[in-house]
Design a protein around this motif. Structure first.
Motif, PDB file in Angstrom:
ATOM      1  N   SER A 278     -14.878   8.849  -1.925  1.00 42.51           N
ATOM      2  CA  SER A 278     -13.745   8.614  -2.820  1.00 42.51           C
ATOM      3  C   SER A 278     -13.141   9.956  -3.235  1.00 42.51           C
TER       4      SER A 278
ATOM      5  N   ASN B  79       0.834  -1.211   0.000  1.00 42.82           N
ATOM      6  CA  ASN B  79       0.000   0.000   0.000  1.00 42.82           C
ATOM      7  C   ASN B  79       0.864   1.254   0.000  1.00 42.82           C
TER       8      ASN B  79
ATOM      9  N   GLU C 229      -1.078  -0.682  -4.147  1.00 48.42           N
ATOM     10  CA  GLU C 229      -2.342   0.035  -4.228  1.00 48.42           C
ATOM     11  C   GLU C 229      -2.215   1.388  -3.538  1.00 48.42           C
TER      12      GLU C 229
ATOM     13  N   ARG D 172       0.363   4.928   1.178  1.00 55.03           N
ATOM     14  CA  ARG D 172      -0.543   5.767   1.950  1.00 55.03           C
ATOM     15  C   ARG D 172      -0.340   7.233   1.527  1.00 55.03           C
TER      16      ARG D 172
ATOM     17  N   ARG E  69      -3.695   4.133  -1.199  1.00 57.71           N
ATOM     18  CA  ARG E  69      -4.689   4.230  -0.135  1.00 57.71           C
ATOM     19  C   ARG E  69      -4.682   5.673   0.367  1.00 57.71           C
TER      20      ARG E  69
END
Length: 263
Positions: A62, A42, A81, A44, A83
């Motif tokens: 979102s 992830n 990903e 961040r 985040r």
């Protein structure tokens, strides 16, 4: 044994070289956020969500905007990903240090922020410009014209806009409005006269509000650059981010992302 001045100089050079080599090796072996991000899967990303066209927090929880698209591109390059972590301009630096790997969303490079964090190479030059009702735009063509006792100058607190206002307004009436999303509606409704913010935002807001006009965005009132907030002293992570941005610009992908929102 007698050492000449030349021998002493050679000894000093060798000592300095060995020290530099040791420091370089230590830096290479030091833990990096780059490794931590890849391991966690992830990235961040701290962002305020109230600064169109860079970041906007929608009702469905979102984010969308230029830097949202860029964050996802960076995450893809890292193989992880993205985040997103919502913050505010007042708490941006603190939240970044505590909760995030990178801060994005139209972040300006400032010396005050540089005391606590590092920055990527700037990706956009974007100085301060004024925005006002089109009917009043001719009255606010310079900072001196804005800074008058009769001017109601509105600003969002906690970021570079407030710092600019407090440093430059000696006579104008300063109105603090905490919601950066609705602040331009205050000008449209006649509750304020003018706002000074980043030139890119004035162009975007003029596009959204036909009643408002960006005032001389090509000749900003103050020079500034936008970059991404990074951990201080983490060379490998910064090098990765800078290389990713360099390639994004070289391929034209950066312009495609930006023009999608600004053109």
């Amino acid at each position: 044994m007698i050492f000449t001045q030349g021998d002493q100089m050679k000894k000093l050079i060798v000592t300095l070289a060995l020290t530099a080599a040791a420091a370089s090796a230590s830096a290479q072996n030091a833990p990096s956020r780059l490794d931590e991000v890849v391991k966690s899967g992830n990235l961040r990303v701290c962002m305020t969500g109230d600064y169109k066209p860079f970041t906007f927090f929608k009702s469905d929880n979102s984010f969308e905007g230029i830097d949202v698209d860029l964050a996802r591109s960076l995450a893809k390059a890292l193989g992880v990903e993205a985040r997103f972590v919502k913050t505010s301009w007042t708490n941006l630096t603190g939240d970044f240090l505590e909760k995030c790997d990178i801060a994005m969303g139209g972040v300006s490079v400032t010396l005050e922020r540089q005391k606590k964090v590092s920055f990527s190479a700037p990706h956009m030059v974007d100085g301060k410009a004024a925005i006002a009702r089109c009917a009043d735009a001719a009255k606010f063509q310079s900072l001196a014209a804005i800074d008058q006792p009769s001017t109601r100058a509105i600003v969002n607190p906690g970021g570079t806009n407030e710092r600019f206002a407090r440093a430059n307004y000696k006579q104008a009436q300063l109105i603090l409005h905490p919601d950066n999303v609705t602040i331009f509606d205050q000008i449209v409704q006649g509750k304020a006269d003018v706002m000074v913010t980043d030139a890119s935002e004035t162009l975007w807001q003029a596009k959204l509000h036909p009643q408002l006009c960006s005032i001389r965005p090509e000749q900003p009132l103050q020079f500034s650059e936008k970059a991404f907030m990074l951990p201080r002293g983490d060379v490998p992570f910064k090098e990765f981010v800078d290389t990713w941005m360099h390639q994004l610009k070289a391929t034209g992908d950066y312009d495609r992302v930006v023009n999608q929102w600004l053109k």
